[in-house]
Design a protein around this motif. Structure first.
Motif, PDB file in Angstrom:
ATOM      1  N   TRP A 135     -56.628  25.947   7.797  1.00 38.25           N
ATOM      2  CA  TRP A 135     -55.339  26.203   7.144  1.00 38.25           C
ATOM      3  C   TRP A 135     -55.305  27.616   6.575  1.00 38.25           C
ATOM      4  O   TRP A 135     -56.224  28.041   5.865  1.00 38.25           O
ATOM      5  CB  TRP A 135     -55.102  25.183   6.033  1.00 38.25           C
ATOM      6  CG  TRP A 135     -53.817  25.392   5.292  1.00 38.25           C
ATOM      7  CD1 TRP A 135     -52.578  25.543   5.831  1.00 38.25           C
ATOM      8  CD2 TRP A 135     -53.658  25.500   3.869  1.00 38.25           C
ATOM      9  NE1 TRP A 135     -51.644  25.719   4.840  1.00 38.25           N
ATOM     10  CE2 TRP A 135     -52.272  25.693   3.635  1.00 38.25           C
ATOM     11  CE3 TRP A 135     -54.536  25.424   2.797  1.00 38.25           C
ATOM     12  CZ2 TRP A 135     -51.762  25.833   2.342  1.00 38.25           C
ATOM     13  CZ3 TRP A 135     -54.026  25.560   1.519  1.00 38.25           C
ATOM     14  CH2 TRP A 135     -52.649  25.763   1.295  1.00 38.25           C
ATOM     15  N   GLU A 360     -50.374  17.634   7.452  1.00 36.66           N
ATOM     16  CA  GLU A 360     -49.354  18.627   7.798  1.00 36.66           C
ATOM     17  C   GLU A 360     -48.296  18.711   6.703  1.00 36.66           C
ATOM     18  O   GLU A 360     -47.818  19.798   6.374  1.00 36.66           O
ATOM     19  CB  GLU A 360     -48.706  18.278   9.137  1.00 36.66           C
ATOM     20  CG  GLU A 360     -49.604  18.495  10.345  1.00 36.66           C
ATOM     21  CD  GLU A 360     -48.840  18.374  11.649  1.00 36.66           C
ATOM     22  OE1 GLU A 360     -47.683  18.856  11.711  1.00 36.66           O
ATOM     23  OE2 GLU A 360     -49.377  17.774  12.596  1.00 36.66           O
ATOM     24  N   THR A 363     -49.883  20.607   3.704  1.00 38.52           N
ATOM     25  CA  THR A 363     -49.960  22.058   3.895  1.00 38.52           C
ATOM     26  C   THR A 363     -48.563  22.680   3.914  1.00 38.52           C
ATOM     27  O   THR A 363     -48.380  23.811   3.449  1.00 38.52           O
ATOM     28  CB  THR A 363     -50.712  22.406   5.182  1.00 38.52           C
ATOM     29  OG1 THR A 363     -50.095  21.751   6.303  1.00 38.52           O
ATOM     30  CG2 THR A 363     -52.168  21.992   5.089  1.00 38.52           C
ATOM     31  N   SER A 367     -47.144  25.857   1.643  1.00 41.33           N
ATOM     32  CA  SER A 367     -46.895  27.091   2.371  1.00 41.33           C
ATOM     33  C   SER A 367     -46.256  28.094   1.426  1.00 41.33           C
ATOM     34  O   SER A 367     -45.704  27.733   0.370  1.00 41.33           O
ATOM     35  CB  SER A 367     -45.968  26.830   3.560  1.00 41.33           C
ATOM     36  OG  SER A 367     -44.679  26.424   3.106  1.00 41.33           O
TER      37      SER A 367
END
Length: 459
Positions: A135, A360, A363, A367
């Protein structure tokens, strides 16, 4: 650790009396082929942490679902809000996780992480998702801040946000006392020297160093822990145990004795239920010269726009400096300056039926774009350096914390017994403020500590 295991058994028994969080978990995706995910946070629109709840419902979920749709994945994300006391939220969440269900993504106070990890409610990321290390966000989160999401050397989630402790000082009082208005002490002695100069101003308390149990966790986080780090020690070390009546702790309690025994602090303030709030008001009124606090003080207390003790001249009158070690190089790891931080961690439920997609989502939540949207028009420190550089650019104090404090900060141990240890530290400071010799207060602390942690005290 024996005491941790024992307390987890007690927690499990107590949870039988608590109510579960309704509708949590990924119990099934129906016949539509749409994957269902849930997010649980102690936030609710119009109530507790309302801005976070609004961001999740209005920004995060629609954009994540749209991004997944473009990738050919049909996903339906549900936010499960809560607006209760933190301990109540913790108990409800743990009960649901204990049953093997629970939300796919949820938030924890950093000091709960060890307890939940030991109970199996959360697992290291390397066991949850195969590609966690790739990541891009890890490069933007300082290693010191990553410790908030670390337990026994493994990462369990992503830090959701953090803060830092500094020395705030009143520039106008410093000028009146003949002290530099761009003050940066390099030792504890320089703090007490400044305090002695401030003592010459009528009606001014030179230093507010939180002490006693009335101040609660503020005594530990804005007093004992950063000072202990400045004496070269941590309150707990993995593999060694809890810090007892060490030279470092005696030095910390000795500083308390010097400040309160020599009339450089107000001992009465430490005993009042609203003493911390009163100290804020006194600083804003120019009645306290030096105060050890978190960046919350700048953002929410003396903020001229919406602070609880607003200062119209905050930007000119309030100075801030790094907390020095006892002497240069005497801090943990040979550091010259120290700090402590807190914050939440967001994690993936190991029982999730769609752990990879939940990762997902996690993360995506962290972001740069998502965190920038979460901050909005209310600048605050996030875990990401790149976001902080963007959203804090117009705020010199928060930029100072981001650039100079976060790289050197430390966190409270993520162990369930910590709150009890914290109270013992508060009691030790209260004893010293009341006149007990620092060595005796340290010895009394260790005696009580050994009972609380079942003898797990560093030699």
């Amino acid at each position: 650790m024996r005491v941790l295991t024992r307390r987890l058994v007690a927690l499990t028994g107590a949870l039988a009396l608590a109510g579960a969080v309704a509708g949590c978990g990924s119990d099934g995706d129906g016949d539509s082929g749409t994957i269902e995910l849930t997010i649980s946070m102690n936030a609710i629109s119009g109530g507790k942490n309302a801005a976070e709840a609004d961001w999740i419902e209005q920004w995060l979920i629609p954009r994540f679902e749209a991004a997944q749709e473009e990738a050919g994945v049909a996903v339906d994300v549900t936010f499960e809000p809560s607006g209760v006391d933190d301990e109540q939220y913790k108990s409800r969440l743990a009960l649901d996780l204990q049953s093997g269900s629970g939300p796919d993504v949820y938030a924890l106070d950093g000091i709960w992480l060890g307890e939940f990890a030991q109970a199996g409610y959360v697992q290291p990321l390397e066991e949850t998702t195969a590609d966690f290390a790739s990541w891009e966000g890890w490069e933007q989160i300082p290693e010191a801040v990553q410790q908030l999401a670390t337990f026994e050397g493994a990462l369990y989630g992503i830090p959701a946000g953090t803060d830092g402790r500094v020395l705030f000082y009143h520039r106008e009082l410093f000028a009146e006392a003949g002290l530099p208005t761009d003050w940066q002490p390099t030792s504890w002695a320089e703090i007490t020297e400044a305090a002695e100069a401030l003592a010459g101003i009528d009606g001014v308390t030179p230093v507010q160093l939180n002490a006693g149990t009335a101040m609660g966790e503020a005594t530990t986080m804005q007093g004992v822990l950063p000072l202990l780090a400045g004496a070269g020690e941590e309150v707990h070390s993995e593999g060694a145990g809890w810090t007892g009546a060490t030279d470092g702790l005696e030095r910390v309690l000795g500083l308390y004795a010097e400040i309160y025994g020599n009339g450089l602090g107000d001992p009465q303030l430490q005993q009042e239920t609203q003493g911390r709030d009163k100290s804020f008001e006194e600083f804003a009124a120019g009645e306290i010269g030096i105060l050890l606090e978190g960046d919350y003080f700048w953002r929410s207390v003396v903020n001229p726009n919406n602070g609880v003790a607003p200062m119209d001249n905050r930007d000119e009158a309030v100075g801030y400096a790094l907390i020095p070690a006892a002497e240069p190089g005497a801090g943990v790891g040979g550091a010259d300056f120290v700090s402590t931080s807190g914050g939440n961690v967001r994690v993936v439920n190991p029982a999730s039926e769609h752990a990879d997609l939940a990762w997902e989502l996690l993360t995506f939540m962290h972001s740069a774009e998502a965190l920038t949207a979460a901050v909005g028009d209310d600048p605050r420190i996030t875990a990401r350096v790149d976001v902080n550089e963007q959203v804090l650019g117009d705020d010199p104090m928060l930029t100072f914390v981001n650039e100079q404090v976060l790289p050197i900060t430390s966190f409270r141990p993520a162990l369930d017994v910590y709150p009890q240890v914290s109270v013992l530290l508060q009691e030790a400071t209260a004893a010293v403020v009341d006149g007990t010799d620092p060595g005796q207060a340290a010895a009394d602390y260790q005696e009580a500590l050994e009972e609380v942690v079942d003898g797990d005290v560093a030699p």
